[in-house]
Write an enzyme that holds these catalytic residues in place. Structure first.
Site, PDB file in Angstrom:
ATOM      1  N   CYS A 174       0.835  -1.200   0.000  1.00 16.43           N
ATOM      2  CA  CYS A 174       0.000   0.000   0.000  1.00 16.43           C
ATOM      3  C   CYS A 174       0.870   1.251   0.000  1.00 16.43           C
ATOM      4  CB  CYS A 174      -1.004  -0.048   1.146  1.00 16.43           C
ATOM      5  SG  CYS A 174      -2.488   0.892   0.754  1.00 16.43           S
TER       6      CYS A 174
ATOM      7  N   HIS B 277      -3.630  -5.103   0.262  1.00 17.89           N
ATOM      8  CA  HIS B 277      -3.021  -5.640   1.493  1.00 17.89           C
ATOM      9  C   HIS B 277      -3.119  -7.166   1.513  1.00 17.89           C
ATOM     10  CE1 HIS B 277      -2.710  -1.829   3.858  1.00 17.89           C
ATOM     11  NE2 HIS B 277      -3.625  -1.453   2.989  1.00 17.89           N
TER      12      HIS B 277
ATOM     13  N   GLU C  41      -1.669  -9.119   3.385  1.00 14.46           N
ATOM     14  CA  GLU C  41      -1.530  -9.642   4.757  1.00 14.46           C
ATOM     15  C   GLU C  41      -2.869  -9.996   5.397  1.00 14.46           C
ATOM     16  OE1 GLU C  41      -1.036  -6.531   3.825  1.00 14.46           O
ATOM     17  OE2 GLU C  41      -1.507  -5.066   5.381  1.00 14.46           O
TER      18      GLU C  41
HETATM   19  N1  GLN Z   1      -1.971   6.673   2.650  1.00 17.62           N
HETATM   20  C1  GLN Z   1      -2.073   5.902   1.457  1.00 17.62           C
HETATM   21  C2  GLN Z   1      -3.407   6.102   0.757  1.00 17.62           C
HETATM   22  O1  GLN Z   1      -4.330   6.542   1.375  1.00 17.62           O
HETATM   23  C3  GLN Z   1      -1.806   4.430   1.715  1.00 17.62           C
HETATM   24  C4  GLN Z   1      -2.748   3.783   2.678  1.00 17.62           C
HETATM   25  C5  GLN Z   1      -2.250   2.490   3.243  1.00 17.62           C
HETATM   26  O2  GLN Z   1      -1.040   2.232   3.256  1.00 17.62           O
HETATM   27  N2  GLN Z   1      -3.102   1.673   3.786  1.00 17.62           N
HETATM   28  O3  GLN Z   1      -3.549   5.823  -0.396  1.00 17.62           O
END
Ligand code: GLN
Length: 538
Positions: free
Chosen positions: A382, A509, A511
């Site tokens: 992410c 994600h 995970e």
């Molecule tokens: N801050 C980033 C976004 O909003 C990544 C979010 C995250 O890592 N979950 O796109």
């Protein structure tokens, strides 16, 4: 059979591991062929944990249907492979909101709205899962957050009291307590447990089963004492000693007959003890994994629970690769060109963590550059993926001022940007891309290979910003490939640098879907690369 309900509460202190016990009970009942779900009720006023700082409650866990929930749901899924939904995470805030919305709507016809019965009725309705779901469960396990005696959990306790009265044998209460060991006296003390049970009894709830958390083994005499002081059968007093791995807990609970005791209490035939063969195979692998592979976790939260699912995914993938993944937290806030070689010295792989906001992002860029230029296996998740993209834009494409518009709204090279249709939404939580979305993988990409040559995958998201497609060609020409694309929105979900040994960033994600019996293919592949290319320590 009609659904049965198991309530899991905790007393004496917090952090006893109610989530692990709830997940273990779920696992054991599932092994007996029952259909199980596990839900968490949290007594705080936030509508969901999405807006909570990870320092307060650890990681925010995201369900496939796009709800931001408590990290305990991660345990439930990892232990049981069940897929939780919006029905599995409820807060006091959500309960009140439902009741207040109903009141504003005029549904109560002018009556006075009170904690009892209106709030407790709404809690009961959700505990019974009367929300019109299709799925049918034999057992609904409900974990209640907080500790007995907290003012804020009182309505939940009242709901449990009423339900136990209403359901008779159809509901049991499993209560976790703590038995401290006093070194000076060389004694284990049961008094806090007695007090905690007394407190529950004062609320009209007699626990059926007690799980005593302890650092030392409790003998039968002590268990007997607890049983007789607390009005609980001896076979219903089980202990949960500290264990080297949380994944030993279900087996230990089974050995002590926790699931059998629960079934007996509910008048259900106990039958044979299931072998749990796949779980035992996993535990054998866990015990056999001796060599260590060292992985750096580059993030801004210096707290075990903040990256819980990533840590567990690395741990599980390590075990299945025959190694112990030793995770070193590296604070991205202090990570600079001057110290990066020192901080990341000797690691076999680097995970660049998710996150929100500017703090620590420059350190993530530094880590991504170090991994790329030293060809160390690297996994960006992410925000971690976004910082891999920013690093590549700055140092390979030559856009010195490249950034995500989250960090620098004025940058002319907004390689990570908010999508037009999201810009209009300003309410917190509203703009987020949440939950499972489809992704199509390019054949012959490393990600495609990692997934076992699968082209269509579905992974969970939690972010606002996206790879800016205006730059796609420039990236691809320079060697960073966009190998995972959302087919409906044409959004970039996976990037990789094929010329490196293992350099992959995912906007989603992975995970959240790694479980004990099904470790995630990307983590498996990443750890395999770490073992292959990094130093493995005996
Ligand atoms: N801050 C980033 C976004 O909003 C990544 C979010 C995250 O890592 N979950 O796109």
């Amino acid at each position: 059979m009609s659904s049965k309900y198991i309530f899991v509460t905790g007393g004496v202190v917090s952090s006893l591991g109610k989530g692990i016990i709830a997940a273990s009970i779920g696992k054991l009942l599932q092994a007996r062929g029952f259909r199980v779900t596990i839900q968490k009720f949290d007594p705080y006023i936030n509508i969901d944990p999405g807006t909570l700082n990870p320092y307060e409650h650890g990681e925010c866990y995201v369900t496939a249907d796009g709800v931001e929930t408590d990290l305990d749901l991660g345990h439930y899924e990892r232990f049981t492979d069940i897929r939780t939904t919006r029905h599995n995470s409820i807060t006091t805030g959500r309960i009140y909101k439902t009741v207040i919305d109903r009141e504003r709507h005029g549904d109560y016809l002018g009556r006075t709205i009170q904690v009892v019965p209106h709030i407790t009725d709404e809690i009961k309705r959700r505990m019974l899962r009367e929300d019109g779901e299709d799925e049918v469960f034999d057992f609904v396990i409900t974990e209640v957050g907080g500790t007995i005696g907290d003012i804020e959990s009182a309505p939940f306790m009242e709901a449990i009291r009423q339900l136990r009265w209403q359901l008779g044998q159809g509901a049991v209460c499993v209560h976790l307590t703590y038995v401290p060991y006093l070194r000076a006296a060389d004694e284990l003390k049961t008094k806090p447990t007695q007090h905690s049970v007394k407190e529950m009894q004062g609320m009209g709830i007699q626990p059926d089963v007690l799980v005593l958390r302890t650092e030392r083994h409790l003998d039968d005499g002590l268990r007997g004492k607890v049983a007789s002081f607390c009005n609980v059968d001896l076979e219903c007093v089980v202990q949960c000693e500290d264990m080297p791995s949380i994944y030993e807990v279900p087996v230990s609970m089974q050995r002590q007959g926790l699931d059998a005791a629960i079934l007996r209490k509910m008048g259900i035939a106990v039958g044979e003890t299931p072998a749990m063969a796949p779980w035992h195979v996993f535990l054998e692998k866990l015990h056999g994994a001796q060599q260590e592979v060292h992985v750096a976790l580059v993030g801004k939260y210096d707290l075990q629970d903040a990256y819980k699912s990533i840590r567990e995914s690395l741990n599980l993938a390590g075990i299945y690769n025959g190694v112990r993944a030793v995770v070193h937290f590296v604070n991205s806030e202090g990570l600079t060109q001057a110290c990066v070689a020192d901080r990341l010295d000797g690691v076999a792989g680097i995970v660049v963590c998710p996150g929100f906001g500017r703090r620590g992002t420059e350190g993530k860029v530094v880590a991504a550059e170090y991994a790329r230029t030293h060809d160390i296996p690297a996994f960006g998740i992410c925000l971690g993926m976004q910082m891999m993209v920013v690093e590549f834009a700055r140092n390979v494409l030559g856009y010195d001022d490249a950034n995500s518009s989250e960090m620098d709204s004025q940058t002319p090279h907004n390689v990570i940007d908010m999508m037009e249709n999201q810009k209009a939404v300003t309410q917190m939580g509203g703009t987020m891309r949440l939950g499972a979305y489809d992704c199509e993988l390019a054949e012959n990409s490393r990600a495609y290979e990692a997934y076992g040559q699968v082209s269509f995958i579905r992974e969970r998201h939690r972010h606002r910003y996206e790879f800016n497609n205006a730059y796609r060609e420039a990236f691809e020409r320079a060697g960073m490939k966009c190998v995972g694309i959302n087919p409906t929105a044409n959004l970039v979900e996976v990037v990789e640098i094929p010329s490196l040994r293992w350099y992959i960033g995912t906007q989603f994600h992975p995970e959240y879907t790694s479980t004990v019996l099904h470790p995630h293919p990307l983590f498996m592949s990443f750890i395999k690369a770490c073992v292959r290319y990094g130093t493995v320590k005996a």
